[in-house]
Design an enzyme around this catalytic site. Structure first.
Site, PDB file in Angstrom:
ATOM      1  N   GLU A   1     -58.670 -67.549   8.598  1.00  0.00           N
ATOM      2  CA  GLU A   1     -59.376 -68.503   9.467  1.00  0.00           C
ATOM      3  C   GLU A   1     -58.629 -69.822   9.586  1.00  0.00           C
ATOM      4  O   GLU A   1     -58.678 -70.481  10.617  1.00  0.00           O
ATOM      5  CB  GLU A   1     -60.806 -68.734   8.978  1.00  0.00           C
TER       6      GLU A   1
ATOM      7  N   ARG B   1     -47.194 -59.430  -3.893  1.00  0.00           N
ATOM      8  CA  ARG B   1     -47.255 -58.615  -2.678  1.00  0.00           C
ATOM      9  C   ARG B   1     -46.602 -57.260  -2.937  1.00  0.00           C
ATOM     10  O   ARG B   1     -45.830 -57.071  -3.868  1.00  0.00           O
ATOM     11  CB  ARG B   1     -46.620 -59.355  -1.503  1.00  0.00           C
TER      12      ARG B   1
ATOM     13  N   LYS C   1     -55.392 -70.121   9.487  1.00  0.00           N
ATOM     14  CA  LYS C   1     -54.281 -69.859  10.420  1.00  0.00           C
ATOM     15  C   LYS C   1     -54.816 -69.857  11.856  1.00  0.00           C
ATOM     16  O   LYS C   1     -54.153 -70.308  12.783  1.00  0.00           O
ATOM     17  CB  LYS C   1     -53.603 -68.533  10.099  1.00  0.00           C
TER      18      LYS C   1
ATOM     19  N   GLN D   1     -53.741 -46.846   3.833  1.00  0.00           N
ATOM     20  CA  GLN D   1     -53.672 -48.045   4.676  1.00  0.00           C
ATOM     21  C   GLN D   1     -52.213 -48.287   5.076  1.00  0.00           C
ATOM     22  O   GLN D   1     -51.307 -47.967   4.316  1.00  0.00           O
ATOM     23  CB  GLN D   1     -54.264 -49.276   3.950  1.00  0.00           C
TER      24      GLN D   1
ATOM     25  N   ASN E   1     -45.930 -58.655   7.862  1.00  0.00           N
ATOM     26  CA  ASN E   1     -45.396 -58.500   6.496  1.00  0.00           C
ATOM     27  C   ASN E   1     -43.867 -58.590   6.476  1.00  0.00           C
ATOM     28  O   ASN E   1     -43.193 -57.847   7.188  1.00  0.00           O
ATOM     29  CB  ASN E   1     -45.826 -57.159   5.894  1.00  0.00           C
TER      30      ASN E   1
ATOM     31  N   ASP F   1     -59.414 -55.613   2.737  1.00  0.00           N
ATOM     32  CA  ASP F   1     -57.998 -55.234   2.880  1.00  0.00           C
ATOM     33  C   ASP F   1     -57.843 -54.467   4.213  1.00  0.00           C
ATOM     34  O   ASP F   1     -58.459 -53.423   4.406  1.00  0.00           O
ATOM     35  CB  ASP F   1     -57.635 -54.321   1.698  1.00  0.00           C
TER      36      ASP F   1
ATOM     37  N   ASN G   1     -44.206 -55.866  -6.092  1.00  0.00           N
ATOM     38  CA  ASN G   1     -44.884 -55.131  -7.174  1.00  0.00           C
ATOM     39  C   ASN G   1     -44.274 -53.752  -7.367  1.00  0.00           C
ATOM     40  O   ASN G   1     -43.997 -53.334  -8.496  1.00  0.00           O
ATOM     41  CB  ASN G   1     -46.377 -54.971  -6.861  1.00  0.00           C
ATOM     42  N   PHE G   2     -44.058 -53.064  -6.252  1.00  0.00           N
ATOM     43  CA  PHE G   2     -43.541 -51.693  -6.365  1.00  0.00           C
ATOM     44  C   PHE G   2     -42.113 -51.693  -6.919  1.00  0.00           C
ATOM     45  O   PHE G   2     -41.768 -50.869  -7.760  1.00  0.00           O
ATOM     46  CB  PHE G   2     -43.597 -50.981  -5.000  1.00  0.00           C
TER      47      PHE G   2
ATOM     48  N   TYR H   1     -57.257 -67.905   4.326  1.00  0.00           N
ATOM     49  CA  TYR H   1     -55.946 -67.737   4.958  1.00  0.00           C
ATOM     50  C   TYR H   1     -56.101 -67.426   6.448  1.00  0.00           C
ATOM     51  O   TYR H   1     -55.609 -68.165   7.305  1.00  0.00           O
ATOM     52  CB  TYR H   1     -55.193 -66.621   4.238  1.00  0.00           C
TER      53      TYR H   1
HETATM   54  N1  UDP Z   1     -51.037 -53.158  -2.466  1.00  0.00           N
HETATM   55  C1  UDP Z   1     -50.949 -52.092  -3.367  1.00  0.00           C
HETATM   56  N2  UDP Z   1     -50.414 -52.338  -4.598  1.00  0.00           N
HETATM   57  C2  UDP Z   1     -49.931 -53.539  -4.971  1.00  0.00           C
HETATM   58  C3  UDP Z   1     -50.006 -54.626  -4.049  1.00  0.00           C
HETATM   59  C4  UDP Z   1     -50.577 -54.393  -2.793  1.00  0.00           C
HETATM   60  O1  UDP Z   1     -51.375 -50.968  -3.070  1.00  0.00           O
HETATM   61  O2  UDP Z   1     -49.426 -53.670  -6.100  1.00  0.00           O
HETATM   62  C5  UDP Z   1     -51.580 -52.898  -1.113  1.00  0.00           C
HETATM   63  C6  UDP Z   1     -52.640 -53.901  -0.654  1.00  0.00           C
HETATM   64  O3  UDP Z   1     -53.931 -53.504  -1.065  1.00  0.00           O
HETATM   65  C7  UDP Z   1     -52.472 -53.843   0.858  1.00  0.00           C
HETATM   66  C8  UDP Z   1     -50.974 -53.571   1.044  1.00  0.00           C
HETATM   67  O4  UDP Z   1     -50.520 -53.040  -0.200  1.00  0.00           O
HETATM   68  O5  UDP Z   1     -53.192 -52.761   1.399  1.00  0.00           O
HETATM   69  C9  UDP Z   1     -50.185 -54.828   1.387  1.00  0.00           C
HETATM   70  O6  UDP Z   1     -50.526 -55.820   0.456  1.00  0.00           O
HETATM   71  P1  UDP Z   1     -49.827 -57.240   0.375  1.00  0.00           P
HETATM   72  O7  UDP Z   1     -50.529 -58.012  -0.698  1.00  0.00           O
HETATM   73  O8  UDP Z   1     -48.361 -57.087   0.245  1.00  0.00           O
HETATM   74  O9  UDP Z   1     -50.053 -57.933   1.790  1.00  0.00           O
HETATM   75  P2  UDP Z   1     -51.216 -57.945   2.900  1.00  0.00           P
HETATM   76  O10 UDP Z   1     -50.602 -57.245   4.043  1.00  0.00           O
HETATM   77  O11 UDP Z   1     -52.424 -57.207   2.388  1.00  0.00           O
HETATM   78  O12 UDP Z   1     -51.475 -59.387   3.118  1.00  0.00           O
END
Ligand code: UDP
Length: 302
Positions: free
Chosen positions: A141, A180, A143, A203, A168, A265, A184-185, A139
């Site tokens: 590289e 994403r 881009k 993070q 994001n 990550d 998920n949340f 993804y």
């Molecule tokens: N993440 C998480 N739980 C999840 C999905 C993602 O903790 O169920 C974390 C992931 O490891 C990253 C951040 O949330 O640090 C954003 O992840 P996402 O896949 O949305 O996008 P990214 O910015 O990493 O491309």
């Protein structure tokens, strides 16, 4: 105007199309690998079912928005070659057509081109810290190569190019299985099931509501600015804070559990949007709380 949107059946693409059809004739090119017809229902668009990787002669468009690419890490990592080619060969194929028909073309690049950034917040003149053979590199590289091709078609052939680095983005129409973090949340919180944080949740990311992202893309396309522009919301937060915010808004009983952090990550991510403010007069308008509420309402309907 006659406008082509590749990836127009996807999340950001379909919101963009919805805005563009108010004034323009819009054609969507999509291979429906992650996008869906459902996203375009009731929208008056022409549809070309096609993968941008495969060369195709196009009729002339005034503007081309190239969004076609898998964008969720779990999906692009399952399809790395396809992802790498959509942003490289796909971009090349579209640039050839843009050159032939004198179309203006906008490439949706990404904050991922900064990799695991060593400068913070990220300005457009930061060159990034990317792992060339890592699991995210298909993804990141590709881009980066997409940006290179855009710049070289501009320098060598005078093609009118625009480069948006999208951070994001979230909002309605994110597929509940998208993987994403915001989906998920929300999905877990609505079911009172455990919310899984990867790593320790320290993070950071900066989340932009989709209507703001779309505004930025349209403003950039119609500006005279040819260099890359960050399109994102500088409201940086930790993933733990995001989990707590979503739990609170849903009034959810979900517990928070932890899983191992995936390889590469990024630790911190936040756009510096000075450039977008200066050259586009753009900045995000929707607060995280409002945007999350709107997104949660949509997810409740599913
Ligand atoms: N993440 C998480 N739980 C999840 C999905 C993602 O903790 O169920 C974390 C992931 O490891 C990253 C951040 O949330 O640090 C954003 O992840 P996402 O896949 O949305 O996008 P990214 O910015 O990493 O491309």
């Amino acid at each position: 105007m006659n406008i082509l949107v590749t990836g127009g059946a996807g999340f950001i693409g379909s919101h963009l199309v919805e805005r563009l059809i108010k004034d323009d004739e819009v054609t969507v090119m999509d291979n429906f690998s992650s996008g869906s017809l459902e996203n375009l229902k009731n929208l008056n668009v022409n549809i070309i079912h096609h993968n941008v990787i495969d060369k195709r002669t196009l009729s002339g468009f005034d503007q081309i928005y190239h969004l076609a690419s898998l964008a969720s890490p779990i999906f692009y990592q399952k399809n790395p070659v396809e992802t790498a080619l959509s942003n490289s060969v796909g971009t090349y194929n579209l640039l050839v057509e843009a050159q032939k028909h004198k179309s203006r073309i906008l490439f949706t690049s990404t904050s991922e081109i900064y990799g695991n950034p060593l400068e913070h917040p990220q300005k457009e003149d930061y060159w990034g810290n990317v792992h060339t053979i890592g699991i995210r590199s298909c993804y990141d590289e590709s881009k980066r190569l997409g940006e290179t091709l855009m710049s070289d078609f501009n320098r060598e052939y005078g093609v009118e190019t625009r480069i948006a680095r999208i951070f994001n983005t979230y909002g309605p129409r994110l597929n509940s299985g998208d993987g994403r973090v915001v989906c998920n949340f929300i999905v877990s919180a609505l079911k009172n099931e455990p919310i899984t944080i990867y790593g320790d949740g320290k993070q950071t990311r900066s989340f932009c509501y989709v209507s703001d992202t779309v505004d930025g893309l349209i403003k950039l396309m119609n500006s005279d600015y040819m260099k890359p522009v960050n399109i994102g919301n500088p409201n940086e937060m930790s993933i733990m804070e995001l989990a707590k915010k979503i739990k609170e808004l849903i009034n959810s009983k979900s517990e928070i559990v932890f899983k191992e952090l995936p390889e590469d990550d990024p630790v911190r991510r936040c756009p510096d949007i000075t450039k977008a403010k200066e050259v586009l007069g753009w900045e995000p308008k929707i607060s995280l709380e409002d945007g999350l509420k709107r997104t949660i309402e949509e997810f409740k309907k599913d």
